[in-house]
Motif scaffolding. Sequence first.
Motif, PDB file in Angstrom:
ATOM      1  N   LYS A 105      34.154  34.861  48.974  1.00 35.07           N
ATOM      2  CA  LYS A 105      34.330  36.223  48.470  1.00 35.07           C
ATOM      3  C   LYS A 105      35.406  36.204  47.378  1.00 35.07           C
ATOM      4  O   LYS A 105      36.541  36.634  47.579  1.00 35.07           O
ATOM      5  CB  LYS A 105      34.695  37.170  49.614  1.00 35.07           C
ATOM      6  CG  LYS A 105      33.570  37.328  50.631  1.00 35.07           C
ATOM      7  CD  LYS A 105      33.921  38.348  51.679  1.00 35.07           C
ATOM      8  CE  LYS A 105      32.753  38.551  52.641  1.00 35.07           C
ATOM      9  NZ  LYS A 105      31.561  39.116  52.009  1.00 35.07           N
ATOM     10  N   ILE A 106      35.005  35.715  46.208  1.00 37.37           N
ATOM     11  CA  ILE A 106      35.951  35.505  45.121  1.00 37.37           C
ATOM     12  C   ILE A 106      36.461  36.832  44.573  1.00 37.37           C
ATOM     13  O   ILE A 106      37.655  36.974  44.262  1.00 37.37           O
ATOM     14  CB  ILE A 106      35.310  34.664  44.006  1.00 37.37           C
ATOM     15  CG1 ILE A 106      34.848  33.305  44.581  1.00 37.37           C
ATOM     16  CG2 ILE A 106      36.277  34.468  42.855  1.00 37.37           C
ATOM     17  CD1 ILE A 106      35.969  32.490  45.185  1.00 37.37           C
ATOM     18  N   ASN A 107      35.576  37.815  44.458  1.00 39.54           N
ATOM     19  CA  ASN A 107      36.005  39.117  43.933  1.00 39.54           C
ATOM     20  C   ASN A 107      37.129  39.701  44.789  1.00 39.54           C
ATOM     21  O   ASN A 107      38.169  40.120  44.283  1.00 39.54           O
ATOM     22  CB  ASN A 107      34.828  40.093  43.904  1.00 39.54           C
ATOM     23  CG  ASN A 107      33.668  39.562  43.080  1.00 39.54           C
ATOM     24  OD1 ASN A 107      33.768  38.513  42.454  1.00 39.54           O
ATOM     25  ND2 ASN A 107      32.561  40.291  43.076  1.00 39.54           N
ATOM     26  N   GLU A 108      36.906  39.761  46.085  1.00 32.63           N
ATOM     27  CA  GLU A 108      37.907  40.332  46.983  1.00 32.63           C
ATOM     28  C   GLU A 108      39.177  39.481  46.992  1.00 32.63           C
ATOM     29  O   GLU A 108      40.294  40.011  47.052  1.00 32.63           O
ATOM     30  CB  GLU A 108      37.344  40.436  48.413  1.00 32.63           C
ATOM     31  CG  GLU A 108      36.247  41.455  48.565  1.00 32.63           C
ATOM     32  CD  GLU A 108      35.817  41.592  50.024  1.00 32.63           C
ATOM     33  OE1 GLU A 108      36.675  41.410  50.905  1.00 32.63           O
ATOM     34  OE2 GLU A 108      34.629  41.854  50.271  1.00 32.63           O
ATOM     35  N   THR A 109      39.003  38.182  46.925  1.00 34.35           N
ATOM     36  CA  THR A 109      40.159  37.293  46.929  1.00 34.35           C
ATOM     37  C   THR A 109      41.084  37.587  45.758  1.00 34.35           C
ATOM     38  O   THR A 109      42.298  37.727  45.913  1.00 34.35           O
ATOM     39  CB  THR A 109      39.707  35.822  46.879  1.00 34.35           C
ATOM     40  OG1 THR A 109      38.914  35.525  48.031  1.00 34.35           O
ATOM     41  CG2 THR A 109      40.907  34.895  46.842  1.00 34.35           C
ATOM     42  N   LEU A 110      40.514  37.699  44.578  1.00 29.96           N
ATOM     43  CA  LEU A 110      41.330  37.948  43.398  1.00 29.96           C
ATOM     44  C   LEU A 110      41.980  39.324  43.436  1.00 29.96           C
ATOM     45  O   LEU A 110      43.141  39.492  43.023  1.00 29.96           O
ATOM     46  CB  LEU A 110      40.465  37.808  42.144  1.00 29.96           C
ATOM     47  CG  LEU A 110      39.987  36.371  41.838  1.00 29.96           C
ATOM     48  CD1 LEU A 110      38.969  36.373  40.712  1.00 29.96           C
ATOM     49  CD2 LEU A 110      41.175  35.473  41.487  1.00 29.96           C
ATOM     50  N   LYS A 111      41.263  40.329  43.919  1.00 25.04           N
ATOM     51  CA  LYS A 111      41.851  41.665  44.022  1.00 25.04           C
ATOM     52  C   LYS A 111      43.028  41.677  44.997  1.00 25.04           C
ATOM     53  O   LYS A 111      44.082  42.266  44.713  1.00 25.04           O
ATOM     54  CB  LYS A 111      40.791  42.669  44.481  1.00 25.04           C
ATOM     55  CG  LYS A 111      39.713  42.967  43.450  1.00 25.04           C
ATOM     56  CD  LYS A 111      38.695  43.942  44.015  1.00 25.04           C
ATOM     57  CE  LYS A 111      37.585  44.237  43.015  1.00 25.04           C
ATOM     58  NZ  LYS A 111      36.584  45.150  43.594  1.00 25.04           N
ATOM     59  N   LEU A 112      42.848  41.036  46.132  1.00 24.17           N
ATOM     60  CA  LEU A 112      43.916  41.020  47.121  1.00 24.17           C
ATOM     61  C   LEU A 112      45.130  40.240  46.626  1.00 24.17           C
ATOM     62  O   LEU A 112      46.273  40.632  46.872  1.00 24.17           O
ATOM     63  CB  LEU A 112      43.404  40.409  48.438  1.00 24.17           C
ATOM     64  CG  LEU A 112      42.452  41.290  49.235  1.00 24.17           C
ATOM     65  CD1 LEU A 112      41.893  40.507  50.426  1.00 24.17           C
ATOM     66  CD2 LEU A 112      43.167  42.544  49.735  1.00 24.17           C
ATOM     67  N   SER A 155      31.951  28.820  49.670  1.00 21.19           N
ATOM     68  CA  SER A 155      30.744  29.492  50.122  1.00 21.19           C
ATOM     69  C   SER A 155      30.131  30.214  48.928  1.00 21.19           C
ATOM     70  O   SER A 155      30.644  30.162  47.822  1.00 21.19           O
ATOM     71  CB  SER A 155      31.068  30.454  51.257  1.00 21.19           C
ATOM     72  OG  SER A 155      29.877  30.952  51.817  1.00 21.19           O
ATOM     73  N   PHE A 156      29.045  30.916  49.170  1.00 17.78           N
ATOM     74  CA  PHE A 156      28.265  31.384  48.033  1.00 17.78           C
ATOM     75  C   PHE A 156      27.515  32.631  48.455  1.00 17.78           C
ATOM     76  O   PHE A 156      26.850  32.633  49.489  1.00 17.78           O
ATOM     77  CB  PHE A 156      27.290  30.270  47.682  1.00 17.78           C
ATOM     78  CG  PHE A 156      26.961  30.191  46.220  1.00 17.78           C
ATOM     79  CD1 PHE A 156      27.920  29.735  45.330  1.00 17.78           C
ATOM     80  CD2 PHE A 156      25.715  30.528  45.755  1.00 17.78           C
ATOM     81  CE1 PHE A 156      27.620  29.607  43.994  1.00 17.78           C
ATOM     82  CE2 PHE A 156      25.406  30.413  44.427  1.00 17.78           C
ATOM     83  CZ  PHE A 156      26.364  29.944  43.531  1.00 17.78           C
ATOM     84  N   SER A 157      27.666  33.710  47.725  1.00 13.71           N
ATOM     85  CA  SER A 157      26.932  34.927  48.042  1.00 13.71           C
ATOM     86  C   SER A 157      26.543  35.607  46.743  1.00 13.71           C
ATOM     87  O   SER A 157      27.238  35.510  45.737  1.00 13.71           O
ATOM     88  CB  SER A 157      27.785  35.860  48.902  1.00 13.71           C
ATOM     89  OG  SER A 157      27.120  37.085  49.117  1.00 13.71           O
ATOM     90  N   GLU A 158      25.464  36.338  46.756  1.00 12.35           N
ATOM     91  CA  GLU A 158      24.944  36.916  45.531  1.00 12.35           C
ATOM     92  C   GLU A 158      25.940  37.868  44.880  1.00 12.35           C
ATOM     93  O   GLU A 158      26.093  37.890  43.667  1.00 12.35           O
ATOM     94  CB  GLU A 158      23.628  37.637  45.827  1.00 12.35           C
ATOM     95  CG  GLU A 158      22.489  36.684  46.140  1.00 12.35           C
ATOM     96  CD  GLU A 158      21.186  37.426  46.364  1.00 12.35           C
ATOM     97  OE1 GLU A 158      21.231  38.651  46.540  1.00 12.35           O
ATOM     98  OE2 GLU A 158      20.129  36.778  46.344  1.00 12.35           O
ATOM     99  N   ALA A 159      26.583  38.707  45.668  1.00 14.08           N
ATOM    100  CA  ALA A 159      27.427  39.749  45.106  1.00 14.08           C
ATOM    101  C   ALA A 159      28.906  39.486  45.258  1.00 14.08           C
ATOM    102  O   ALA A 159      29.717  40.221  44.710  1.00 14.08           O
ATOM    103  CB  ALA A 159      27.088  41.087  45.766  1.00 14.08           C
ATOM    104  N   ASP A 160      29.302  38.464  46.002  1.00 14.79           N
ATOM    105  CA  ASP A 160      30.711  38.258  46.316  1.00 14.79           C
ATOM    106  C   ASP A 160      31.445  37.453  45.265  1.00 14.79           C
ATOM    107  O   ASP A 160      32.672  37.387  45.290  1.00 14.79           O
ATOM    108  CB  ASP A 160      30.860  37.553  47.675  1.00 14.79           C
ATOM    109  CG  ASP A 160      30.450  38.457  48.823  1.00 14.79           C
ATOM    110  OD1 ASP A 160      30.572  39.690  48.659  1.00 14.79           O
ATOM    111  OD2 ASP A 160      30.016  37.945  49.862  1.00 14.79           O
ATOM    112  N   ASN A 161      30.719  36.808  44.358  1.00 17.79           N
ATOM    113  CA  ASN A 161      31.352  36.023  43.302  1.00 17.79           C
ATOM    114  C   ASN A 161      30.763  36.457  41.971  1.00 17.79           C
ATOM    115  O   ASN A 161      29.636  36.115  41.615  1.00 17.79           O
ATOM    116  CB  ASN A 161      31.124  34.524  43.524  1.00 17.79           C
ATOM    117  CG  ASN A 161      31.936  33.671  42.576  1.00 17.79           C
ATOM    118  OD1 ASN A 161      32.397  34.131  41.533  1.00 17.79           O
ATOM    119  ND2 ASN A 161      32.104  32.408  42.925  1.00 17.79           N
ATOM    120  N   ALA A 162      31.557  37.228  41.237  1.00 18.91           N
ATOM    121  CA  ALA A 162      31.064  37.789  39.982  1.00 18.91           C
ATOM    122  C   ALA A 162      30.769  36.726  38.943  1.00 18.91           C
ATOM    123  O   ALA A 162      30.015  36.972  37.990  1.00 18.91           O
ATOM    124  CB  ALA A 162      32.097  38.766  39.424  1.00 18.91           C
TER     125      ALA A 162
END
Length: 934
Positions: free
Chosen positions: A657-664, A851-858
């Motif tokens: 969850k790269i998006n959330e990681t960077l925001k946090l 890991s890898f998810s469609e929406a979690d890594n912009a």
Amino acid sequence: MPKQKILQILLSIFPVIAILGGAIGLIYLDSSGRPLLPISTSLETVKINVPLEKIPTGTDLFILETQNFLLFQQFESLPPLSHASLIQVLGISFWILTVLFVALMTTFKRYPFIISAAALILLLTLSGVNGLNIGGIGTNMGLIICLLGLLLPASLIHVFFYQWNMTSRVLVIFLSGMATFILLITFSGINHPTLLFSENISIMALVVSAVFTVYIGHSFISNVYVLLARLNRGVGIKITWHLTVISLLYLLMMALMFLSITGGLNTSIPLPPFQYLYIILGILGYIETERKIKQLDQPYLVPWVGKIVYLVGFAVSILVLFKAGLSVNTPMLDFIEHFFIYSQLGFGFLFFLYLLINFSGVMNSGKPVEKIIYQPPFFPYFHMRLGALLTTVIFAVYADGIVAVQFGTASTNTSADFFYSTSRSAEATILYENSFERYRRNEKAMNAIAHLAFQQNQPTSAINTLTKSFNERPNVPDILLLSSSLQRRQRTTDAIFYLEQGLKYYPENPYLLNNLSLLYSKIDRPVEAFRLLEQMDFRREISKANQIGLQAMHQVFLEKDIDIDDNIPASINLSALDNLRGITSSHTLLKTDTIQAGTSPINRAILRNQWTNKSESKSIQEDLALLDSLLEDQQLLPIEEEELRETGVIRRFRDGKINETLKLLNGMAYRFQNSAGYYHAFAASVLTQQMDLENAAKEWLQAAEKGFSNFKSSHLPVIYFGGKEKEAAFISASTGTVFPDWMNFEGGELNDNDTVRFYQKLAGLLKMQGKEILPALSQIESPGLQAFFAKEVLIKKAHWLTQEEREKLLNLYSESFVNPEELAFLKKYEQVLSSEKETDVKPEALATTASFSEADNAYHTPWVLHALTQIPENVEKYNLLLEASQFNKDPLLWINLVKYSRMIGLDHYASSSLAMMSEWIDREDLIQLQIDHL
């Protein structure tokens, strides 16, 4: 069953219960393995850096690190326990037994009753009832109430109502005795009267136990003789030799114990604890009492009264022993032990002579000589007891009359214990000091004084007290307290000295070994520290956990595998060690479903270490819900909250969850300013992993502004090619970090080479359109760099390419691949893009991302665009694209954002997005994008 028998049984119940309870308590105190003074474990958490992710950049491989927890357990001396409630139960038990004795005393003959009454007055004087201050300080009202409530009704019954049956006597005396107790407590002029009464009455009980101890002085030898006589009945062998050998061996054991307690002999011969012998001889004494009742004139008319009187004395003695052990009143315990050994030697030896002198002629005859054991023809039994008593006194004199000091010190300790339990520190300190000055074998006194000094914020006084204790009578709890106190004052060398010296007095003591090991670790002596832990043969679960902690902290003895069983601290340390090695934990995962408090360092360590490695849960939602529940606790300290939030970042990063990681990370850098440099560096590493060199460079610079200085050569190209050339040069000069060898400058300009071109193309990859990708790749000459660039294109820009182009890039990567799992994943990835169907590929096979998810890594634009096809609502599509656009500047991603902005009526946002796109896209290309996609 006769009424008298029933009454005998009823009156025996309480003494028997008291005997059993006291005996069980004594056995527990001796066999539980716990020290007399409380020693507990405290946790010290140490953080170590462990690799979280390996991040390749094509030319370098640097490590994204996080921190894991190590738990080190050390032993701490706790303040002595007061056991106020249990002490009061014992005090009330002593009173009930006294009341029972007074009731039985009414059946005594005239002169025995008078003697018993005088003894009762003396005992009540020692009981300290006047200390209850009834009617004022220093009055005798307490003693008067006791005499009126106990002795007066007993005297009236004995003189005027002697014809009463036993039931009436017991009932009247019991009611009167309990009413007396209630009056004493009710009209007392002090706080906590029941506790003071209970402490003081133990001195009266101590005198009773001394009398009882003398009474059972020859129980062992007399019972051995009776047993041999019964076995020899009708046989006629020479039991004299048997009796002589057994008696002399027993007396020899007692002599060794005597020399041991007086300091005259240090023997390695194991000697039994005297408490166990006391219990056994008390039981044998009851059997002997039955014979005495039959053969000797007794001071009572009813035979069974003597048995109950004996049980009362036995119960009082056992409870006194238990009370002494429970409250760590060593002088009281030593008093009973000395009296016990003196009387066993004196009475045992004289009774042995008594048997030989009187019964040697008939002893071997096989006749029932045990029936006349107390009816001697020559040496009267009374004279034997008188001589034995004198012998006991001689032993006491030989021991320098230490029993007198022990008795007085035991009394002082009971008063000190009362003040200690009622938080009257000044009085308790004075009495404990007086107690220690009079009797050095008094571990509790100095320990309590030191703890009281610490509680009053007088650390210097406490340390001086403990130093005095060490110099005059060292004991393990005081050494632990002294060393920990010195350590808290940064006097590590002194703390080590006292622990090392303590091991000379107490070799291989596990408490000292463990704490010394941890101090050795702090002064960088890990090998010695590890060896000390190996010597521990007690509390092995602690030594194992600490050993694993030393392995992880100092990288020593890594070849040793240590069995952790169900040891939670050891499991936590082992998970940190596995993370340090970069391997997946093979041991059983720690359970997180029972974690309820974020304030616990153990819970925070479990979550951090385990989620750094792998999650026990199959759902990240479960883990994050647990974390959110812990963060709701209002009692969390800021450092505890920060640790939990950082653990949440790691859990999200591990799940891709790269998006959330960077925001946090951005939020934590703002909220926790002291750690802002670390969080900006963390974000920079994550962005570098996604090849967003522009934003990574910004994060590195912010990290530097917040105090981060651990820059490496591999960081400088990221900063330089991220558009911060001057800042990269400044960091290089200010931190002494050199640029990589392939970055050569002449006249301030970077010389062109293949690696430079690789980084230039890599820095612009996210902004590239389809027509720019393959030409950029063709400008890179190195096969290895080409393969790395091809991989990044496949993951981030495959939506711009045809299937043929993607296969070409995949073949290019295949010619240089080194990771079969990564290659297998890229092939499946290509199949998904070709078929445009959902995949069940497990993305963690890809080495560059956890890991890898469609929406979690912009940054995985093909997957983000693929996710659009799975969302029915345009608003949701817009929200997905809006979030991705905050990180990723892919032109196709942004043109789709413009498209769905217009579709939901947000034309002004669409125009704003187009204006922003014009900053990195040529006008002609931007127009063409609009024509093709809008």
